[in-house]
Design a protein around this motif. Structure first.
Motif, PDB file in Angstrom:
ATOM      1  N   ASN A 166       0.155 -13.414  -3.224  1.00 38.90           N
ATOM      2  CA  ASN A 166      -0.104 -12.927  -4.585  1.00 38.90           C
ATOM      3  C   ASN A 166      -1.544 -12.458  -4.799  1.00 38.90           C
ATOM      4  OD1 ASN A 166       1.308 -12.214  -6.787  1.00 38.90           O
ATOM      5  ND2 ASN A 166       1.013 -14.145  -7.895  1.00 38.90           N
ATOM      6  N   ILE A 167      -2.153 -11.939  -3.750  1.00 40.13           N
ATOM      7  CA  ILE A 167      -3.496 -11.372  -3.867  1.00 40.13           C
ATOM      8  C   ILE A 167      -3.365  -9.856  -3.892  1.00 40.13           C
ATOM      9  CG2 ILE A 167      -5.705 -11.059  -2.650  1.00 40.13           C
ATOM     10  CD1 ILE A 167      -5.140 -13.932  -1.467  1.00 40.13           C
ATOM     11  N   SER A 168      -3.913  -9.245  -4.926  1.00 45.58           N
ATOM     12  CA  SER A 168      -3.829  -7.797  -5.068  1.00 45.58           C
ATOM     13  C   SER A 168      -4.688  -7.147  -3.981  1.00 45.58           C
ATOM     14  CB  SER A 168      -4.308  -7.429  -6.460  1.00 45.58           C
ATOM     15  OG  SER A 168      -4.521  -6.052  -6.542  1.00 45.58           O
ATOM     16  N   ALA A 169      -4.043  -6.376  -3.108  1.00 45.05           N
ATOM     17  CA  ALA A 169      -4.739  -5.863  -1.920  1.00 45.05           C
ATOM     18  C   ALA A 169      -4.375  -4.411  -1.654  1.00 45.05           C
ATOM     19  CB  ALA A 169      -4.369  -6.714  -0.715  1.00 45.05           C
ATOM     20  N   GLU A 170      -5.350  -3.674  -1.118  1.00 50.59           N
ATOM     21  CA  GLU A 170      -5.151  -2.283  -0.745  1.00 50.59           C
ATOM     22  C   GLU A 170      -5.659  -2.057   0.668  1.00 50.59           C
ATOM     23  OE1 GLU A 170      -6.528   1.024  -3.284  1.00 50.59           O
ATOM     24  OE2 GLU A 170      -6.997  -0.544  -4.740  1.00 50.59           O
ATOM     25  N   LEU A 171      -4.961  -1.188   1.389  1.00 49.40           N
ATOM     26  CA  LEU A 171      -5.484  -0.669   2.647  1.00 49.40           C
ATOM     27  C   LEU A 171      -6.023   0.722   2.350  1.00 49.40           C
ATOM     28  CD1 LEU A 171      -5.712  -0.591   5.791  1.00 49.40           C
ATOM     29  CD2 LEU A 171      -3.363   0.273   5.816  1.00 49.40           C
ATOM     30  N   ILE A 214      -2.176  -7.012   5.379  1.00 47.82           N
ATOM     31  CA  ILE A 214      -2.144  -6.696   3.946  1.00 47.82           C
ATOM     32  C   ILE A 214      -0.914  -7.307   3.297  1.00 47.82           C
ATOM     33  CG2 ILE A 214      -1.011  -4.419   4.080  1.00 47.82           C
ATOM     34  CD1 ILE A 214      -3.234  -3.627   1.980  1.00 47.82           C
ATOM     35  N   GLN A 215       0.206  -7.344   4.021  1.00 49.68           N
ATOM     36  CA  GLN A 215       1.390  -7.952   3.412  1.00 49.68           C
ATOM     37  C   GLN A 215       1.254  -9.468   3.314  1.00 49.68           C
ATOM     38  OE1 GLN A 215       2.379  -5.170   1.790  1.00 49.68           O
ATOM     39  NE2 GLN A 215       4.236  -6.399   1.634  1.00 49.68           N
ATOM     40  N   LYS A 239       0.154  -3.733  -9.571  1.00 51.00           N
ATOM     41  CA  LYS A 239      -1.230  -4.218  -9.439  1.00 51.00           C
ATOM     42  C   LYS A 239      -1.481  -4.835  -8.071  1.00 51.00           C
ATOM     43  CE  LYS A 239      -1.807  -5.290 -14.357  1.00 51.00           C
ATOM     44  NZ  LYS A 239      -1.776  -6.428 -15.298  1.00 51.00           N
ATOM     45  N   LYS A 240      -0.492  -5.572  -7.594  1.00 48.11           N
ATOM     46  CA  LYS A 240      -0.637  -6.232  -6.296  1.00 48.11           C
ATOM     47  C   LYS A 240      -0.863  -5.215  -5.184  1.00 48.11           C
ATOM     48  CE  LYS A 240       2.025 -10.040  -4.360  1.00 48.11           C
ATOM     49  NZ  LYS A 240       3.431 -10.500  -4.306  1.00 48.11           N
ATOM     50  N   TYR A 241      -0.342  -4.007  -5.368  1.00 53.36           N
ATOM     51  CA  TYR A 241      -0.501  -2.956  -4.370  1.00 53.36           C
ATOM     52  C   TYR A 241      -1.688  -2.042  -4.689  1.00 53.36           C
ATOM     53  CZ  TYR A 241       3.734  -4.364  -1.964  1.00 53.36           C
ATOM     54  OH  TYR A 241       4.652  -5.094  -1.238  1.00 53.36           O
ATOM     55  N   GLY A 242      -2.534  -2.459  -5.637  1.00 50.40           N
ATOM     56  CA  GLY A 242      -3.780  -1.727  -5.880  1.00 50.40           C
ATOM     57  C   GLY A 242      -3.687  -0.608  -6.899  1.00 50.40           C
ATOM     58  N   LEU A 244       8.220  -0.617  -0.406  1.00 51.80           N
ATOM     59  CA  LEU A 244       7.981  -2.054  -0.571  1.00 51.80           C
ATOM     60  C   LEU A 244       7.875  -2.446  -2.045  1.00 51.80           C
ATOM     61  CD1 LEU A 244       7.283  -1.835   2.532  1.00 51.80           C
ATOM     62  CD2 LEU A 244       5.620  -3.634   2.101  1.00 51.80           C
ATOM     63  N   ARG A 270      -0.645  -9.976   0.129  1.00 52.18           N
ATOM     64  CA  ARG A 270       0.212  -9.756  -1.047  1.00 52.18           C
ATOM     65  C   ARG A 270       1.241 -10.869  -1.205  1.00 52.18           C
ATOM     66  NH1 ARG A 270       0.805  -3.377   0.437  1.00 52.18           N
ATOM     67  NH2 ARG A 270      -1.086  -2.632  -0.607  1.00 52.18           N
ATOM     68  N   THR A 304      -7.748  -4.579  -8.142  1.00 49.04           N
ATOM     69  CA  THR A 304      -7.574  -4.970  -6.748  1.00 49.04           C
ATOM     70  C   THR A 304      -8.618  -6.009  -6.343  1.00 49.04           C
ATOM     71  OG1 THR A 304      -6.735  -2.768  -6.264  1.00 49.04           O
ATOM     72  CG2 THR A 304      -7.521  -4.055  -4.399  1.00 49.04           C
ATOM     73  N   GLU A 330      10.178  -5.145  -3.761  1.00 49.84           N
ATOM     74  CA  GLU A 330       9.611  -6.386  -4.307  1.00 49.84           C
ATOM     75  C   GLU A 330       9.897  -6.517  -5.807  1.00 49.84           C
ATOM     76  OE1 GLU A 330       5.794  -7.288  -2.741  1.00 49.84           O
ATOM     77  OE2 GLU A 330       5.331  -8.772  -4.293  1.00 49.84           O
ATOM     78  N   LEU A 355       4.954  -3.345   8.119  1.00 45.72           N
ATOM     79  CA  LEU A 355       4.586  -4.063   6.893  1.00 45.72           C
ATOM     80  C   LEU A 355       5.548  -5.202   6.575  1.00 45.72           C
ATOM     81  CD1 LEU A 355       3.645  -0.980   4.665  1.00 45.72           C
ATOM     82  CD2 LEU A 355       2.089  -2.863   5.151  1.00 45.72           C
ATOM     83  N   LYS A 405      -5.055   5.682  -7.408  1.00 44.45           N
ATOM     84  CA  LYS A 405      -3.769   4.997  -7.532  1.00 44.45           C
ATOM     85  C   LYS A 405      -3.614   4.513  -8.963  1.00 44.45           C
ATOM     86  CE  LYS A 405      -2.785   2.313  -3.851  1.00 44.45           C
ATOM     87  NZ  LYS A 405      -2.935   1.321  -2.724  1.00 44.45           N
ATOM     88  N   GLU A 463       4.600   2.054   1.251  1.00 40.92           N
ATOM     89  CA  GLU A 463       4.293   1.023   0.255  1.00 40.92           C
ATOM     90  C   GLU A 463       5.151   1.175  -1.003  1.00 40.92           C
ATOM     91  OE1 GLU A 463      -0.042  -0.698   1.429  1.00 40.92           O
ATOM     92  OE2 GLU A 463       0.036   0.586  -0.345  1.00 40.92           O
TER      93      GLU A 463
END
Lengths: 463, 463
Positions: free
Chosen positions: B400-405, B393-394, A35-38, A169, B397, B374, A173, A285, A127, A166
């Motif tokens: 702990n914020i859900s993020a996307e590029l 973006i990292q 989820k953190k990665y979208g 990563l 994350r 996200t 993680e 990253l 995703k 990602e």
């Protein structure tokens, strides 16, 4: 009704409360990283139309698909009467007459089906992650089950190698969050394998080549040589192959060597650029995270279901316990083509949850919180104490503390073993003294310590 | 490989990301309440041996069990050759030759099987919950599926009526937490129904009586009268029944009337005491919660699968939307007897998750958080901006914020519609100005407002 001594179908498992909290801990940890990665969750039905699955996993795979019998009086159809048990030796013909559905064999083909069916609602790149059981009629053995969970994340509709970076990563993680300290994230690229087959002059034998070199870990170079000879390679071919598959050194050194070896192969060089780009993204990253960089290993012998992958290929192994791979994945360029949607590229990874469970168990890495359900048990010695306990238990629950009242007057010993068996860390004892004073005895089950506290103090302590 | 236009087996469903977050919201809310009351999760396999399931759901139920074909070349066994399609009209004989496993039909029978198989490991009373799909070959229709989740909690090994009282609290707390405001938790007792059949002198017709009066809501008293006459009751019987099933007033008033009516029935009076005891426990557990007490309704017409229940019976209905019951359950005194473990009493409840979903959707009760994956999308306009975005973006994350590029350079409009479709509330825009100043543009997708902030300020705002 006759009494049947109960048993389970072979290769299937019950999960006890103790096992469920541990399994949920693994799934929740991995899902949180997805989820953190979208990545967003989807689910697909357990059963798919047989034609959705058939032909997607090769002949051997097809045999392992669990088919579901049509329901109702399926023999009424006259054409089914044409089947003759005495004559027909092969069950396939019968199956086609009486079964139209099957249990999903993996999450990938149902995902491709999902993308094609819902393409107009989906905003690409898509995703998604998916954590659901799959079924395979494999011969059960240690660590191999007929029902097991897969835990996949894929992105379709994006050719960017940022996705590959990602995923590295995400692996890092999630496994770090699960407490693993020493693992390799292996990477290879199908185009490099194609390049190698090309420069030794056997592009048509790429599958044979990769099947053989994929076994290097297990059977050593002599074993690989033997297998390559059997599979149509000459000694000259193998001489050319040896320095490539036995590549040593850092990832950078391996890449430099490969550039020389594959100088004449356009596709091979393309594979090298892809790997370099992924490494570059990972570097950007993870400016400070040298642990991750050390975990990534370019492994030219890595193949994994080659027919399927077209770009980067991943596999994850722990170095702390002897265990097969605990994850894998890669890029595929035409997964949805089988359902008529062409040119949609995808890349995905999978976590082997059952193996990760065994690894965490062996290394004693499950946190204490992953073994705990009820926080406090209130004892029950007689009706007066029970009545006294009722408002107290609701006060605890109102403070969001998981609490149970032992539901009958019973001996202390019995109630204590109940708390022990359920791993309940605290017990509140209520007797005559406690009811008179309003000071309840709180017993810490681990240390054995007892304290007299009022309910407010108990809530403050347990929260 | 021919291209198959993909479809789903009828009665089954895919769940999109938007649906999954809502479904998880419901399951997580209910599970949290189960846990708070000391229930622990278990899971059982999707497939059970056919003999575990057969005969447990009546003839009609048996027909609705999905059977799984034996795998491998199951026709090799010579005795199977004896089956003659041309002669045998009935598929049951064939099924017994080619199928040994089936998909679970509910969670109750597998739970009974679990308790018997694991009785030596279990510390009784055993409080378990289970949330898993079940499969039924029912004719699909609106709101009825062939695969759907059940959401059950049961306790076995405890005759205490505290359990019944706590289930009422669990229903109330879970539905209230889901945002429902007006619902009835109906309660009845099988022993009261037995008492009624006894005093009208037709104890053998208890099933016929309850099947008929259970329909009072739907067909009215005239309809019930007609059905009772057809089922062997006389006009005199119905005259005796009428005041009982048409009971009006508060729960206390109904109980007082019943005491008079059932004065000569020992079992009937026992049922009344059970209900009074449950009400008493509920009162003691909820000193201040008058909303709950108002929601509990003694309903003498409530029956639900009577053959099964032996004590209290529950059913929950919402008054805010026209919908069937959204939950039900009761006490059964010999569930594990079918597997040879006698005299183990149990009581349990179930939540109808699919119906609750429809209710929350219709009342617009899903919280905004249940639609959000996200938290922030970082835009991507060219390679320089992409490279600039990677460490950012990292950082997000890591907080702990859900993020996307967005994984490729694309037009602003395309990236905005991607964020819209995924319900992403914030977008970070990175252009030349932003890269020069280090102040990034944060766009609030709902209000449209844009702010220039450094990354630390953005993290503080989004956390």
């Amino acid at each position: 009704m006759s009494i049947t001594k109960p048993s389970l179908p072979k290769g299937t498992r019950d999960f006890s409360p103790q096992e469920m909290v541990k399994r949920n801990y693994i799934f929740d940890t991995i899902k949180a990283v997805f989820k953190k990665y979208g990545y967003a969750e989807i689910q697909t039905p357990s059963m798919e139309n047989l034609q959705t699955l058939t032909g997607k996993y090769g002949d051997e795979g097809d045999k392992l698909i669990f088919k579901i019998l049509n329901s109702g009086e399926f023999l009424n159809d006259p054409k089914k009467k044409s089947f003759d048990f005495a004559q027909d030796e092969n069950s396939n013909k019968l199956v086609s007459l009486i079964s139209e559905k099957a249990l999903r064999y993996d999450l990938t083909v149902p995902f491709a089906r999902y993308v094609v069916m819902h393409q107009s609602e989906i905003s690409f790149p898509f995703k998604r992650f998916q954590v659901q059981p799959v079924w395979r009629a494999d011969r059960p053995q240690k660590g191999r089950y007929r029902e097991f969970y897969q835990c996949d994340a894929d992105v379709v509709g994006s050719p960017s190698l940022i996705n590959e970076a990602e995923f590295i990563l995400i692996y890092h993680e999630a496994l770090k969050n699960l407490g693993l300290k020493d693992f390799d994230i292996k990477i290879n690229n199908r185009k490099i394998l194609s390049g190698i087959a090309e420069i030794i002059g056997k592009p048509a034998l790429i599958v044979d080549m990769t099947v053989a070199i994929d076994k290097l870990d297990k059977i050593g170079f002599d074993g690989v040589t033997k297998e390559l000879l059997e599979r149509g390679f000459s000694n000259t071919d193998i001489e050319k192959l040896e320095p490539v598959i036995m590549l040593k050194g850092s990832n950078t050194e391996k890449l430099e060597s490969l550039k020389t070896v594959l100088a004449s192969s356009e596709i091979g060089l393309k594979g090298i650029v892809e790997i370099e780009t992924v490494f570059d993204y990972v570097s950007k990253l993870t400016t400070e995270n040298s642990q991750l960089k050390a975990a990534i290993e370019l492994d030219i012998t890595l193949a994994r279901g080659l027919n399927y992958y077209t770009g980067c290929i991943f596999e994850v192994k722990t170095n702390e316990v002897a265990m097969g791979s605990i994850g894998g994945g890669g890029r595929y360029d035409d997964l949805t083509g089988m359902f008529g949607l062409k040119d949609l590229t995808g890349v995905g990874i999978s976590f082997g949850a059952d193996r990760i469970y065994d690894v965490l168990e062996e290394l004693n890495l499950f946190p204490a919180s992953a073994a705990q359900g009820t926080k406090v048990l209130i004892s029950n010695f007689d009706e007066a104490a029970e009545m006294y306990a009722l408002p107290i238990i609701q006060e605890l629950r109102a403070a969001n503390i998981s609490a149970e009242l032992y539901p009958a007057a019973a001996k202390l010993k019995k109630q204590m073993s109940y708390a022990d068996a359920k791993n309940i860390p605290y017990v509140i004892l209520i007797g005559g003294d406690e009811m008179n004073s309003g000071l309840l005895t709180l017993k810490d089950m681990e240390s054995g310590d007892q304290q007299k506290l009022d309910i407010a103090a108990i809530i403050a302590k347990l929260k």
